[in-house]
Design an enzyme around this catalytic site. Structure first.
Site, PDB file in Angstrom:
ATOM      1  N   ARG A  96       0.826  -1.212   0.000  1.00  0.00           N
ATOM      2  CA  ARG A  96       0.000   0.000   0.000  1.00  0.00           C
ATOM      3  C   ARG A  96       0.861   1.264   0.000  1.00  0.00           C
ATOM      4  O   ARG A  96       0.420   2.337  -0.381  1.00  0.00           O
ATOM      5  CB  ARG A  96      -0.959  -0.005   1.197  1.00  0.00           C
ATOM      6  CG  ARG A  96      -2.172  -0.908   0.956  1.00  0.00           C
ATOM      7  CD  ARG A  96      -3.118  -0.926   2.128  1.00  0.00           C
ATOM      8  NE  ARG A  96      -2.632  -1.779   3.219  1.00  0.00           N
ATOM      9  CZ  ARG A  96      -3.251  -1.919   4.387  1.00  0.00           C
ATOM     10  NH1 ARG A  96      -4.365  -1.255   4.636  1.00  0.00           N
ATOM     11  NH2 ARG A  96      -2.756  -2.715   5.331  1.00  0.00           N
TER      12      ARG A  96
ATOM     13  N   GLY B 120      -1.672 -12.753   7.371  1.00  0.00           N
ATOM     14  CA  GLY B 120      -2.454 -12.046   8.377  1.00  0.00           C
ATOM     15  C   GLY B 120      -1.755 -11.947   9.721  1.00  0.00           C
ATOM     16  O   GLY B 120      -0.779 -12.657   9.994  1.00  0.00           O
TER      17      GLY B 120
HETATM   18  C1  UD1 Z   1      -4.655  -3.955  11.922  1.00  0.00           C
HETATM   19  C2  UD1 Z   1      -5.798  -4.557  12.752  1.00  0.00           C
HETATM   20  C3  UD1 Z   1      -6.877  -3.493  12.912  1.00  0.00           C
HETATM   21  C4  UD1 Z   1      -6.296  -2.288  13.608  1.00  0.00           C
HETATM   22  C5  UD1 Z   1      -5.072  -1.775  12.874  1.00  0.00           C
HETATM   23  C6  UD1 Z   1      -4.363  -0.740  13.717  1.00  0.00           C
HETATM   24  C7  UD1 Z   1      -5.843  -6.945  12.293  1.00  0.00           C
HETATM   25  C8  UD1 Z   1      -6.547  -8.047  11.592  1.00  0.00           C
HETATM   26  N1  UD1 Z   1      -6.326  -5.723  12.077  1.00  0.00           N
HETATM   27  O1  UD1 Z   1      -5.147  -3.676  10.636  1.00  0.00           O
HETATM   28  O2  UD1 Z   1      -7.947  -4.012  13.681  1.00  0.00           O
HETATM   29  O3  UD1 Z   1      -7.267  -1.262  13.702  1.00  0.00           O
HETATM   30  O4  UD1 Z   1      -4.136  -2.822  12.598  1.00  0.00           O
HETATM   31  O5  UD1 Z   1      -3.275  -0.170  13.043  1.00  0.00           O
HETATM   32  O6  UD1 Z   1      -4.904  -7.206  13.013  1.00  0.00           O
HETATM   33  N2  UD1 Z   1       1.837  -8.104   9.599  1.00  0.00           N
HETATM   34  C9  UD1 Z   1       2.667  -9.197   9.567  1.00  0.00           C
HETATM   35  N3  UD1 Z   1       2.285 -10.286   8.873  1.00  0.00           N
HETATM   36  C10 UD1 Z   1       1.122 -10.352   8.211  1.00  0.00           C
HETATM   37  C11 UD1 Z   1       0.256  -9.244   8.245  1.00  0.00           C
HETATM   38  C12 UD1 Z   1       0.649  -8.113   8.960  1.00  0.00           C
HETATM   39  O7  UD1 Z   1       3.751  -9.179  10.157  1.00  0.00           O
HETATM   40  O8  UD1 Z   1       0.838 -11.385   7.602  1.00  0.00           O
HETATM   41  C13 UD1 Z   1       2.260  -6.910  10.359  1.00  0.00           C
HETATM   42  C14 UD1 Z   1       2.486  -5.698   9.478  1.00  0.00           C
HETATM   43  O9  UD1 Z   1       3.862  -5.530   9.189  1.00  0.00           O
HETATM   44  C15 UD1 Z   1       1.986  -4.551  10.335  1.00  0.00           C
HETATM   45  C16 UD1 Z   1       1.009  -5.180  11.307  1.00  0.00           C
HETATM   46  O10 UD1 Z   1       1.217  -6.566  11.237  1.00  0.00           O
HETATM   47  O11 UD1 Z   1       3.044  -3.983  11.067  1.00  0.00           O
HETATM   48  C17 UD1 Z   1      -0.437  -4.836  11.004  1.00  0.00           C
HETATM   49  O12 UD1 Z   1      -0.768  -5.302   9.728  1.00  0.00           O
HETATM   50  P1  UD1 Z   1      -1.655  -4.447   8.723  1.00  0.00           P
HETATM   51  O13 UD1 Z   1      -1.844  -5.230   7.489  1.00  0.00           O
HETATM   52  O14 UD1 Z   1      -1.120  -3.079   8.583  1.00  0.00           O
HETATM   53  O15 UD1 Z   1      -3.052  -4.403   9.517  1.00  0.00           O
HETATM   54  P2  UD1 Z   1      -4.186  -3.306   9.389  1.00  0.00           P
HETATM   55  O16 UD1 Z   1      -4.940  -3.554   8.150  1.00  0.00           O
HETATM   56  O17 UD1 Z   1      -3.644  -1.948   9.579  1.00  0.00           O
HETATM   57 CA    CA Z   2      -1.628  -1.142   9.654  1.00  0.00          CA
END
Ligand code: UD1
Ligand code: CA
Length: 460
Positions: free
Chosen positions: A16, A78
């Protein structure tokens, strides 16, 4: 806090952000978001920390401290899946509680971590979520309540119109009872709009198991701000920038105009120091009292004494003593130390050198790999030739030497105390103390040469 550890998720991609590197390396005030999170985590006193990274993220590993455990997530499936990758870490710290943080939520701070922990312990909760009320909740998971009681988190993608109107959001900061989290990880499914394993499902899972869940509703909305795209990143930068400037103003730093002034959260600046427009201060720079920095200046990881003046210049990994004057248009490259009262003027570059007290290098000069004494005067256009194409060599200049204009100092070479070089001299051999070194062709005047050769052009 006792028996606590933390997991930081940093395996997301930069999709993104439209970036080739990881999102968590995007910078807020020139500091990667993940570094903000790591710093706050350690500052809160948690020492056992595991960072979840993707398997091709060497750049991310470079900023994770050595005392931090690493778990690898090969596929991005996720936040719940990412936590599953840290299962071994959780199993070896199963007593007590675990803090979960996201690497893209840089403003999480020590106070929030501790306040949420208090709520978590007091309620005997299986999971405690830090929430906040946002004017613009778009993109965040929403906090669902039943009869006022926290019941679940719904992601925006999965939310109904009515749920999307909720302004209380999930910050992505959680405390879990570790044993509960290990159990809940077995029950998370990917049955949702994104087809991902959501860690947020653990709330409903706890409810289903009859375990208590709670929220710590943060009074400060900015603590929870995250960035998913470049616009969000800009907003974080702007919020952080003003927060740092206001804090510095409260400490007595004079910032009459904030235009183009960007200062690292890790910088320390003394009272009565004036910061002028267009000044960028990065890293762990320390500046004493009563200085004037700017306009149009960048300092990166520098130590600046008191009463120093820097105008329109770039200073990197350098140390500057009290009362020094730098610029306009000077460049101090890494490894430079200027002692008190040094003057470095227009179009001067100094690299990996020590310059003694009150030495003056006023114009158009390059000093590299040199040890310069006190009270030395460099005329205009002095150059140290420090590099022979294969190796760098040092130049040593004794106290009180007088290096006249356009002198070349061919390193390695040593000039003794109080010596003088003639203008235009190329110094290839050491110069004894108090000697005059003059190494250039003696001037010869050929009478009428210009006229006789027809080179004389009469004024029209
Ligand atoms: C997430 C939360 C959302 C919250 C928001 C706050 C979930 C499902 N949703 O959404 O409720 O309001 O953060 O900022 O958790 N990451 C990994 N591996 C993955 C996916 C993500 O390490 O497979 C890490 C990313 O690097 C990031 C964090 O987890 O630092 C959050 O992931 P992101 O995809 O940004 O979640 P949001 O859609 O922002
Ligand atoms: Ca995020």
């Amino acid at each position: 806090m006792q028996d606590v550890c933390a997991i930081i998720l940093a395996a997301g991609d930069g999709k993104r952000m439209k970036s080739k590197s990881s999102k968590v390396l995007c910078e807020v005030l020139f500091k990667p978001m993940l570094k903000w999170v790591l710093d706050s985590c350690f500052a809160s006193g948690i020492e056992t920390v595991c960072t979840v990274v993707s398997d091709h993220a060497k750049d991310v590993l470079a900023i994770v401290p050595e005392n931090c455990a690493i778990a690898v997530q090969k596929e991005r499936r996720g936040t719940g899946h990412a936590v599953m990758m840290a299962r071994e870490f959780l199993e070896s710290n199963v007593d007590g509680d675990v803090l979960l943080l996201y690497g893209d939520t840089p403003f999480v701070d020590e106070e929030t971590i501790r306040a949420a922990y208090e709520v978590h312990r007091a309620g005997g909760n299986a999971v405690t979520v830090v929430t906040a009320d946002l004017e613009q909740p778009r993109g965040y998971g929403r906090i669902l309540r039943q009869d006022g009681k926290f019941s679940a988190i719904v992601e925006e993608k999965d939310a109904t119109e009515e749920q999307r109107a909720i302004r209380e959001i999930n910050s992505g900061i959680y405390w879990f009872r570790t044993a509960f989290l290990l159990e809940a990880l077995n029950r998370i499914t990917c049955d949702n709009a994104a087809g991902e394993y959501y860690i947020t499902d653990t709330v409903a899972i706890a409810k289903g198991m009859g375990q208590p869940v709670g929220v710590y509703r943060s009074p400060r909305a900015d603590v929870v701000l995250g960035a998913n795209d470049r616009k969000g990143l800009h907003q974080l930068n702007e919020t952080a920038r003003m927060r740092v400037l206001e804090k510095l103003m409260d400490l007595g730093v004079d910032i009459p105009f904030t235009d183009g002034v960007v200062i690292s959260p890790d910088a320390v600046i003394g009272a009565d120091t004036r910061i002028l427009p267009g000044t960028v201060i990065k890293g762990k720079t320390r500046i004493g009292e009563g200085c004037e920095i700017g306009p149009n200046t960048e300092l990166n990881n520098c130590r600046i004494g008191e009463g120093v003046r820097v105008h329109s210049s770039l200073l990197e990994d350098s140390t500057v003593g009290d009362g020094a004057r730098i610029g306009p248009f000077a460049h101090l490259r890494p490894g430079t130390t200027l002692q008190a009262g040094v003057k470095v003027g227009n179009f001067v570059e100094v690299k990996n050198s020590v310059v003694g007290e009150k030495t003056s290098i006023a114009h158009l000069t390059y000093i590299g790999d040199s040890d310069v004494g006190a009270g030395v005067n460099f005329g205009c256009g002095v150059v140290t030739a420090n590099y022979d194409g294969a190796k760098k060599h040092r130049t040593v200049v004794g106290d009180g030497a007088f290096i006249c204009c356009n002198t070349n100092l061919i390193a390695p070479v040593t000039l003794g105390e109080g010596c003088i070089t003639g203008a235009g001299t190329t110094v290839t051999d050491d110069v004894p103390p108090y000697a005059l070194a003059i190494g250039r062709q003696r001037q010869e005047n050929k009478e009428n040469w210009a006229k006789e050769k027809g080179k004389y052009r009469k004024k029209q």
